[in-house]
Design an enzyme around this catalytic site. Structure first.
Site, mmCIF file in Angstrom:
data_model
loop_
_atom_site.group_PDB
_atom_site.id
_atom_site.type_symbol
_atom_site.label_atom_id
_atom_site.label_comp_id
_atom_site.label_asym_id
_atom_site.label_seq_id
_atom_site.Cartn_x
_atom_site.Cartn_y
_atom_site.Cartn_z
ATOM 1 N N ASP A 234 3.114 -2.719 -1.755
ATOM 2 C CA ASP A 234 3.132 -1.272 -1.539
ATOM 3 C C ASP A 234 2.880 -0.563 -2.888
ATOM 4 O O ASP A 234 1.969 -0.948 -3.613
ATOM 5 C CB ASP A 234 4.467 -0.856 -0.896
ATOM 6 C CG ASP A 234 4.426 0.547 -0.305
ATOM 7 O OD1 ASP A 234 3.951 0.698 0.831
ATOM 8 O OD2 ASP A 234 4.840 1.498 -1.002
ATOM 9 N N TYR A 384 3.731 10.349 -3.474
ATOM 10 C CA TYR A 384 2.455 10.344 -2.744
ATOM 11 C C TYR A 384 1.573 11.501 -3.191
ATOM 12 O O TYR A 384 0.370 11.338 -3.386
ATOM 13 C CB TYR A 384 2.714 10.419 -1.236
ATOM 14 C CG TYR A 384 3.143 9.104 -0.645
ATOM 15 C CD1 TYR A 384 2.236 8.291 0.030
ATOM 16 C CD2 TYR A 384 4.456 8.660 -0.770
ATOM 17 C CE1 TYR A 384 2.617 7.065 0.562
ATOM 18 C CE2 TYR A 384 4.856 7.444 -0.240
ATOM 19 C CZ TYR A 384 3.930 6.651 0.430
ATOM 20 O OH TYR A 384 4.312 5.432 0.940
ATOM 21 N N HIS A 443 4.528 -6.098 6.020
ATOM 22 C CA HIS A 443 4.464 -5.286 4.816
ATOM 23 C C HIS A 443 5.622 -5.542 3.849
ATOM 24 O O HIS A 443 5.435 -5.551 2.638
ATOM 25 C CB HIS A 443 4.446 -3.812 5.227
ATOM 26 C CG HIS A 443 4.200 -2.864 4.105
ATOM 27 N ND1 HIS A 443 2.995 -2.785 3.456
ATOM 28 C CD2 HIS A 443 5.016 -1.956 3.509
ATOM 29 C CE1 HIS A 443 3.057 -1.853 2.514
ATOM 30 N NE2 HIS A 443 4.286 -1.345 2.521
#
Length: 470
Positions: A234, A384, A443
């Protein structure tokens, strides 16, 4: 090349040439200069993320840290859980509309009446925690020293988490890395990204993965490590890639469980058009074909379904974060839905999202509590916007057009959000020592499949170490 680079990195070019000629000869100098020319690095830079101007001196103290709780904190949590307003889920909605309300009630009930936060705090404190101030921020990390057996080599390893995870994702894999029977064992450092968990959040705009990478290099330097392995998934994948691009001479090897690389646009189109029918012509394997096709379904429609959160967090994170920071059950639904779907898209077909197939509610809620008790959901979401929502094009950012030259190991898990074939990975990673099609997992590899991830990391490091000078 690593030893020469480290020893000479601070010298000016004239002194560098004189010293190189006198010590290793013209041939050594030419080899070194050729490597420097080929290995392009991104600038390291500097930063200051607290209010005001950067002081002339910096406090380099490393302080022990202990995770704590209080009765007041727990009672406030209980009160907020009890006041939650639930919305009835749609008939047969399962997890297709997000977190199923019927199952959310079960999670909230468990959280309120059975989950023992004081016990989990003791679990968190099982490993030594520390903080140190870097670029104005108190950076949190755990530092786990190994159980070293006679003849074992100790190798430093930094492991970096992502969103919506935390350093706690690594608790199940740590014993597998720090207590081994082989020729080497790891000394592991797991930092919290600034703005996540117990690491202080930046007070100024613009804190990106490049800044996190620089801070983590400074952390390792402060711990007196100058030659170490790095591992991530990630955001941790991007941050460790940036670390390798900034100071490749310090990176012994890099292992990733999320692979971000694409061939040039024309080559990508050719690969996709031809690969399904004649995979050998474009370097695809049969496993690549199974994981990539049907392409539109797996790489376009699925990503559109699963990337709504990213658009919100890359544009208006503070707006969405207000509700999450105020409601523990809302926060749990937002975070745990990712642990459901990103583990396996098929979990959307289940009433409980398959959460307890791979994880325990205690482990899942411990990760949520790290966000809740630190109030870090909004700064974690801002990461982000700082990376993806700036005015500049993320994909044209310097680190995205700079190749990576350090020894690299890639673990391709079958339920990762997107699959990157080895032939595409070569376009970015020039020294792939290991590429593994993992048999299962998604993930959150370290959290979900710690044994598989540790095995792949160990075999990669073994390959790297076998090629190094004795």
């Amino acid at each position: 090349k690593q030893h020469i680079e480290k020893a000479l990195s601070d010298l000016d070019p004239c002194k560098l040439k004189v010293l190189a000629v006198s010590s290793v000869g013209i041939g050594g100098l030419l080899c070194y200069m050729a490597w420097r020319k080929k290995t392009k690095k991104i600038p390291v830079g500097d930063g200051w993320w607290r209010e005001g101007e950067k002081p002339l001196s910096e406090d380099r103290t490393i302080r022990p840290f202990v995770v704590e709780t209080s009765e007041e904190m727990i009672q406030d949590l209980y009160q907020r859980i009890g006041q939650t307003r639930f919305t009835e889920s749609l008939e047969d909605g399962r997890f297709h509309y997000g977190f199923n309300s019927a199952y959310l009630k079960k999670v909230a009930k468990y959280w309120r009446h059975e989950f023992d936060w004081e016990k989990q705090v003791r679990v968190l404190n099982k490993y030594p925690h520390f903080k140190t101030n870097i670029e104005g921020l108190d950076v949190h990390f755990i530092h786990v020293k190994p159980v070293q057996r006679t003849g074992q080599k100790v190798l430093p390893l930094m492991m970096v988490h992502g969103w919506p995870g935390s350093f706690y994702e690594f608790y199940r894999i740590l014993p597998l890395l720090t207590e081994t029977e082989g020729d080497f064992v790891f000394e592991v450092i797991c930092p919290s990204i600034p703005g996540y968990g117990y690491s202080e959040a930046p007070r100024k705009q613009g804190f990106s993965s490049l800044d996190a990478a620089r801070i983590f290099h400074k952390l390792m330097d402060r711990l007196h490590f100058t030659d170490y392995y790095i591992q991530g998934g990630d955001w941790g994948s991007l941050i460790t890639c940036n670390m390798a691009q900034m100071k490749p001479e310090y990176i012994r090897g890099m292992h990733l469980n999320m692979i971000n690389a694409r061939a040039g646009s024309t080559m990508t189109i050719v690969c996709l058009l031809v690969g399904r029918y004649l995979p050998f012509l474009v370097g695809f394997t049969r496993e690549d074909v199974c994981r990539i096709y049907p392409y539109m379904q797996k790489n376009v429609y699925e990503l559109l379904r699963e990337s709504g959160y990213m658009h919100i967090q890359a544009t208006k994170p503070d707006t969405a974060g207000c509700g999450l920071n105020d409601s523990p059950v809302g926060l749990a639904a937002y975070i745990l839905e990712k642990f459901s779907t990103w583990t396996d898209f098929k979990n959307r077909d289940l009433e409980d999202g398959g959460l307890e197939r791979k994880f325990s509610l205690d482990d899942l809620l411990t990760n949520v509590m790290i966000y809740w008790t630190t109030g870090s959901i909004i700064p974690s979401m801002r990461f982000y916007k700082e990376n993806l929502g700036s005015s500049s094009n993320f994909y044209k950012r310097l680190d995205n057009v700079t190749k990576i030259y350090v020894p690299t190991g890639l673990a391709a898990f079958p339920h990762e959000l997107v699959h990157c074939p080895r032939v595409w990975a070569r376009s970015r990673f020039t020294d792939i020592r290991s590429y593994t099609y993992m048999p299962r997992g998604g993930h959150f590899a370290a959290f979900e499949e710690p044994a598989l991830l540790s095995q792949d990391l160990m075999q990669f490091v073994k390959k790297v170490e076998s090629k190094r000078p004795k």
